[in-house]
Design an enzyme around this catalytic site. Structure first.
Site, PDB file in Angstrom:
ATOM      1  N   VAL A  11     -42.184 -11.415 -17.113  1.00  0.00           N
ATOM      2  CA  VAL A  11     -41.570 -12.361 -16.179  1.00  0.00           C
ATOM      3  C   VAL A  11     -42.390 -12.468 -14.898  1.00  0.00           C
ATOM      4  CG1 VAL A  11     -39.528 -12.755 -14.741  1.00  0.00           C
ATOM      5  CG2 VAL A  11     -39.254 -12.074 -17.127  1.00  0.00           C
ATOM      6  N   GLU A 156     -34.287 -16.299 -15.210  1.00  0.00           N
ATOM      7  CA  GLU A 156     -35.471 -16.616 -15.987  1.00  0.00           C
ATOM      8  C   GLU A 156     -35.057 -16.959 -17.412  1.00  0.00           C
ATOM      9  OE1 GLU A 156     -38.675 -16.628 -14.772  1.00  0.00           O
ATOM     10  OE2 GLU A 156     -38.496 -17.672 -16.672  1.00  0.00           O
ATOM     11  N   PHE A 157     -35.565 -18.049 -17.949  1.00  0.00           N
ATOM     12  CA  PHE A 157     -35.197 -18.418 -19.318  1.00  0.00           C
ATOM     13  C   PHE A 157     -36.415 -18.437 -20.232  1.00  0.00           C
ATOM     14  CE2 PHE A 157     -32.184 -20.575 -16.430  1.00  0.00           C
ATOM     15  CZ  PHE A 157     -31.035 -19.912 -16.805  1.00  0.00           C
ATOM     16  N   LEU A 158     -37.526 -17.851 -19.776  1.00  0.00           N
ATOM     17  CA  LEU A 158     -38.734 -17.953 -20.601  1.00  0.00           C
ATOM     18  C   LEU A 158     -38.639 -17.075 -21.850  1.00  0.00           C
ATOM     19  CD1 LEU A 158     -40.686 -15.234 -20.149  1.00  0.00           C
ATOM     20  CD2 LEU A 158     -41.097 -16.371 -17.991  1.00  0.00           C
ATOM     21  N   ASN A 231     -27.929 -16.433 -22.470  1.00  0.00           N
ATOM     22  CA  ASN A 231     -28.505 -15.526 -23.467  1.00  0.00           C
ATOM     23  C   ASN A 231     -27.472 -15.099 -24.504  1.00  0.00           C
ATOM     24  OD1 ASN A 231     -31.135 -15.581 -22.758  1.00  0.00           O
ATOM     25  ND2 ASN A 231     -31.159 -13.638 -21.673  1.00  0.00           N
ATOM     26  N   GLY A 276     -31.726 -15.161 -40.758  1.00  0.00           N
ATOM     27  CA  GLY A 276     -32.706 -14.139 -41.127  1.00  0.00           C
ATOM     28  C   GLY A 276     -32.268 -12.751 -40.718  1.00  0.00           C
ATOM     29  N   CYS A 283     -34.114  -8.966 -24.416  1.00  0.00           N
ATOM     30  CA  CYS A 283     -33.044  -9.655 -23.678  1.00  0.00           C
ATOM     31  C   CYS A 283     -31.697  -9.686 -24.383  1.00  0.00           C
ATOM     32  CB  CYS A 283     -33.467 -11.086 -23.372  1.00  0.00           C
ATOM     33  SG  CYS A 283     -34.696 -11.155 -22.085  1.00  0.00           S
ATOM     34  N   ARG A 350     -39.811  -4.138 -28.392  1.00  0.00           N
ATOM     35  CA  ARG A 350     -38.502  -3.686 -27.942  1.00  0.00           C
ATOM     36  C   ARG A 350     -37.401  -4.202 -28.874  1.00  0.00           C
ATOM     37  NH1 ARG A 350     -38.978  -5.157 -21.683  1.00  0.00           N
ATOM     38  NH2 ARG A 350     -40.402  -6.704 -22.556  1.00  0.00           N
TER      39      ARG A 350
HETATM   40  C1  UDX Z   1     -34.842 -14.801 -25.028  1.00  0.00           C
HETATM   41  C2  UDX Z   1     -34.313 -16.166 -24.519  1.00  0.00           C
HETATM   42  O1  UDX Z   1     -34.607 -17.186 -25.487  1.00  0.00           O
HETATM   43  C3  UDX Z   1     -34.914 -16.505 -23.167  1.00  0.00           C
HETATM   44  O2  UDX Z   1     -34.337 -17.700 -22.672  1.00  0.00           O
HETATM   45  C4  UDX Z   1     -34.639 -15.344 -22.196  1.00  0.00           C
HETATM   46  O3  UDX Z   1     -35.246 -15.591 -20.953  1.00  0.00           O
HETATM   47  C5  UDX Z   1     -35.164 -14.039 -22.765  1.00  0.00           C
HETATM   48  O4  UDX Z   1     -34.596 -13.817 -24.051  1.00  0.00           O
HETATM   49  P1  UDX Z   1     -37.083 -13.917 -26.170  1.00  0.00           P
HETATM   50  O5  UDX Z   1     -36.333 -12.623 -26.302  1.00  0.00           O
HETATM   51  O6  UDX Z   1     -38.465 -13.910 -25.649  1.00  0.00           O
HETATM   52  O7  UDX Z   1     -36.249 -14.942 -25.262  1.00  0.00           O
HETATM   53  O8  UDX Z   1     -37.178 -14.568 -27.645  1.00  0.00           O
HETATM   54  P2  UDX Z   1     -36.404 -15.679 -28.461  1.00  0.00           P
HETATM   55  O9  UDX Z   1     -37.363 -16.725 -28.859  1.00  0.00           O
HETATM   56  O10 UDX Z   1     -35.173 -16.116 -27.795  1.00  0.00           O
HETATM   57  O11 UDX Z   1     -36.037 -14.868 -29.789  1.00  0.00           O
HETATM   58  C6  UDX Z   1     -35.177 -13.729 -29.738  1.00  0.00           C
HETATM   59  C7  UDX Z   1     -34.944 -13.175 -31.123  1.00  0.00           C
HETATM   60  O12 UDX Z   1     -34.111 -14.039 -31.874  1.00  0.00           O
HETATM   61  C8  UDX Z   1     -36.220 -12.994 -31.954  1.00  0.00           C
HETATM   62  O13 UDX Z   1     -36.130 -11.750 -32.620  1.00  0.00           O
HETATM   63  C9  UDX Z   1     -36.179 -14.122 -32.947  1.00  0.00           C
HETATM   64  O14 UDX Z   1     -36.817 -13.818 -34.144  1.00  0.00           O
HETATM   65  C10 UDX Z   1     -34.669 -14.295 -33.146  1.00  0.00           C
HETATM   66  N1  UDX Z   1     -34.266 -15.654 -33.531  1.00  0.00           N
HETATM   67  C11 UDX Z   1     -34.491 -16.700 -32.691  1.00  0.00           C
HETATM   68  C12 UDX Z   1     -33.600 -15.859 -34.733  1.00  0.00           C
HETATM   69  O15 UDX Z   1     -33.358 -14.920 -35.498  1.00  0.00           O
HETATM   70  N2  UDX Z   1     -33.176 -17.130 -35.040  1.00  0.00           N
HETATM   71  C13 UDX Z   1     -33.389 -18.193 -34.233  1.00  0.00           C
HETATM   72  O16 UDX Z   1     -32.955 -19.299 -34.588  1.00  0.00           O
HETATM   73  C14 UDX Z   1     -34.071 -17.976 -33.003  1.00  0.00           C
END
Ligand code: UDX
Length: 454
Positions: A11, A156-158, A231, A276, A283, A350
């Site tokens: 971040v 933060e939403f990244l 989240n 899946g 997060c 993580r």
């Molecule tokens: C997440 C939020 O999307 C983001 O907005 C916040 O700031 C931080 O947490 P991140 O943890 O980086 O981001 O990854 P993300 O793309 O959200 O995926 C999280 C998990 O969900 C991954 O393990 C991914 O494989 C899983 N996932 C995601 C699914 O199983 N199905 C989906 O449709 C989307």
């Protein structure tokens, strides 16, 4: 504007590099001299697509230091983006945040500084940070901090793997403060993102359909809650489709079609409905736990959020159970695991589902063969007791295994020559934990294809 960013994790570093790219003068502070040394050499301590390009493009506006005194005194805005890992009771550990807030409070010396909390903190922490900052300021300066310091939340939403795009081209910007002047400073800071008037970097063009970015400007508690509400909602969307997936398997329905047919309703939306092995990462697990624990302080149970967590945990166990159904006996089997990072395009491990899956396989007497195209070295350091199962290449994983599980859908795996590699396996069984492989093609090559549901 002059900006300081404390903490150079995903971040902090993305925020610092992006703001420098947008023309602000940014100082990134981290107490770890090794990280600062790498960053000064233009290298990123984390794997994140386009981050090194952005660091290079923004280098004229960007400095790195281990000293608060180098960046904080004249900053208009100080972002605090230090880690807040979970404690065993689900609450975040706020030690790093406390010490960062103390140091910032001691060093601010400008006319007016907004201190922005980017770390994910329990709702109400803005007030707590405010009190720490003021005490530290007043102790150091012997004068009141009134009118000198403002505290804001800017959640933060990244997403890791697309952090730069998410920061330059966000769906929205949320700022929260109980102090109007802070809101005004942050609106100015983000002006060129809000109206998308900056020149897009050549390596990451602006999406064609992106218009002005909406701004949600609100009070501190609302901004803090928005982060958790968003989240937790995304996490429960994924768990929801996985719960429906279980039933789809029982009634003989195709969950990928069910997800598509459901998500195309614009009230629902098709993103984050990918079924899946479920979610991992820094997060969703942490934020849903913290939300439940905050609610508990108000004697309120959050059954929906709790259920999202339970379903997600069940998915991890379901992977090995699915294989057990097929192989009948798992003891003594060699099982390939493709993908260790919690999702593709990151080296972050993580709460990665692959770690739990590998441990379950070992506990049940199987011998896993593990691979990740990027996170393997980190895995070796962080999970030393599983390191002996690592393979050097994806191809090695196929050699002599009874089945392969795809846990992380890296494009590297989707592009393998599966038909050729099949010849190296003892039995050609593949469990596609992400519905990412071409089922028809694999079956045509002779694979026994299993998904999580059918
Ligand atoms: C997440 C939020 O999307 C983001 O907005 C916040 O700031 C931080 O947490 P991140 O943890 O980086 O981001 O990854 P993300 O793309 O959200 O995926 C999280 C998990 O969900 C991954 O393990 C991914 O494989 C899983 N996932 C995601 C699914 O199983 N199905 C989906 O449709 C989307």
């Amino acid at each position: 504007m002059k900006v300081s960013v404390v903490g150079t994790g995903y971040v902090g570093l993305t925020t610092g590099a992006s703001l420098a790219y947008l023309g602000h003068q940014v100082t990134c502070i981290d107490l770890d001299p090794k990280k600062i040394e790498m960053l000064r050499a233009g290298r990123s301590p984390i794997f994140e697509p386009f981050l090194e390009d952005l660091l290079a493009a923004a280098s004229a506006n960007l400095t790195f230091t281990t000293e608060y005194a180098d960046g904080v005194p004249n900053a208009d805005v100080v972002f605090v983006a230090v880690q807040t890992p979970s404690l065993p009771d689900g609450n975040p550990d706020l030690r790093f945040l406390r010490s960062a807030a103390e140091s910032v409070g001691q060093h601010v010396a400008g006319d007016y500084t907004v201190v922005v909390n980017k770390s994910t903190v329990p709702i109400g922490s803005g007030n707590w940070v405010d009190a720490i900052l003021r005490d530290a300021y007043e102790e150091r300066h012997g004068a009141s901090a009134d009118g000198r310091l403002g505290v804001a939340s800017n959640p933060e939403f990244l997403r890791e793997g697309s952090a730069i795009g998410d920061t330059l081209y966000p769906d929205r910007i949320v700022i929260g403060s109980d102090d109007d002047r802070s809101l005004e400073v942050l609106t100015r800071l983000y002006r060129t993102v809000l109206d998308q008037s900056f020149t897009a970097p050549a390596f990451l063009p602006r999406p064609d359909d992106l218009g002005a970015v909406p701004l949600v400007s609100t009070d501190l508690a609302s901004a803090e809650l928005i982060k958790y509400a968003a989240n937790a909602f995304l996490a429960l969307k994924i768990s929801y489709i996985n719960e429906i997936g279980y039933l789809a398997g029982k009634v003989g329905a195709d969950i990928t079609k069910v997800a598509r047919g459901t998500g195309l309703d614009s009230r629902i939306g098709s993103r984050f409905l990918q079924p899946g092995v479920g979610w991992g990462g820094s997060c969703f697990g942490k934020d849903t736990a913290a939300l439940i624990s905050t609610a508990a302080e108000y004697n309120y149970d959050m059954p929906i959020v709790r259920a999202a967590r339970e379903v997600n945990e069940r998915q991890r166990g379901a992977v090995v159970d699915r294989l057990l159904d097929e192989l009948r006996i798992i003891k003594g089997r060699r099982i390939g695991v493709l993908g260790l990072a919690f999702k593709p395009n990151t080296d972050d491990l993580r709460d990665a589902p692959a770690i739990d899956i590998a441990r379950t396989l070992v506990a049940r007497g199987a011998r896993p063969k593990l691979h990740d195209p990027v996170a393997a070295e980190r895995f070796r350091r962080e999970q030393p007791d599983l390191a002996e199962y690592l393979c050097d290449s994806a191809e090695d994983v196929f050699d002599g295994v009874d089945a392969i599980i795809l846990v992380t859908e890296w494009s590297h795996y989707l592009e393998l020559d599966w038909a050729k590699l099949m010849g190296m396996m003892r039995t050609p069984i593949v469990l596609d934990g992400r519905y990412a492989l071409d089922r028809a093609r694999l079956e045509k090559s002779g694979y026994r294809y299993l998904s999580m549901t059918n």
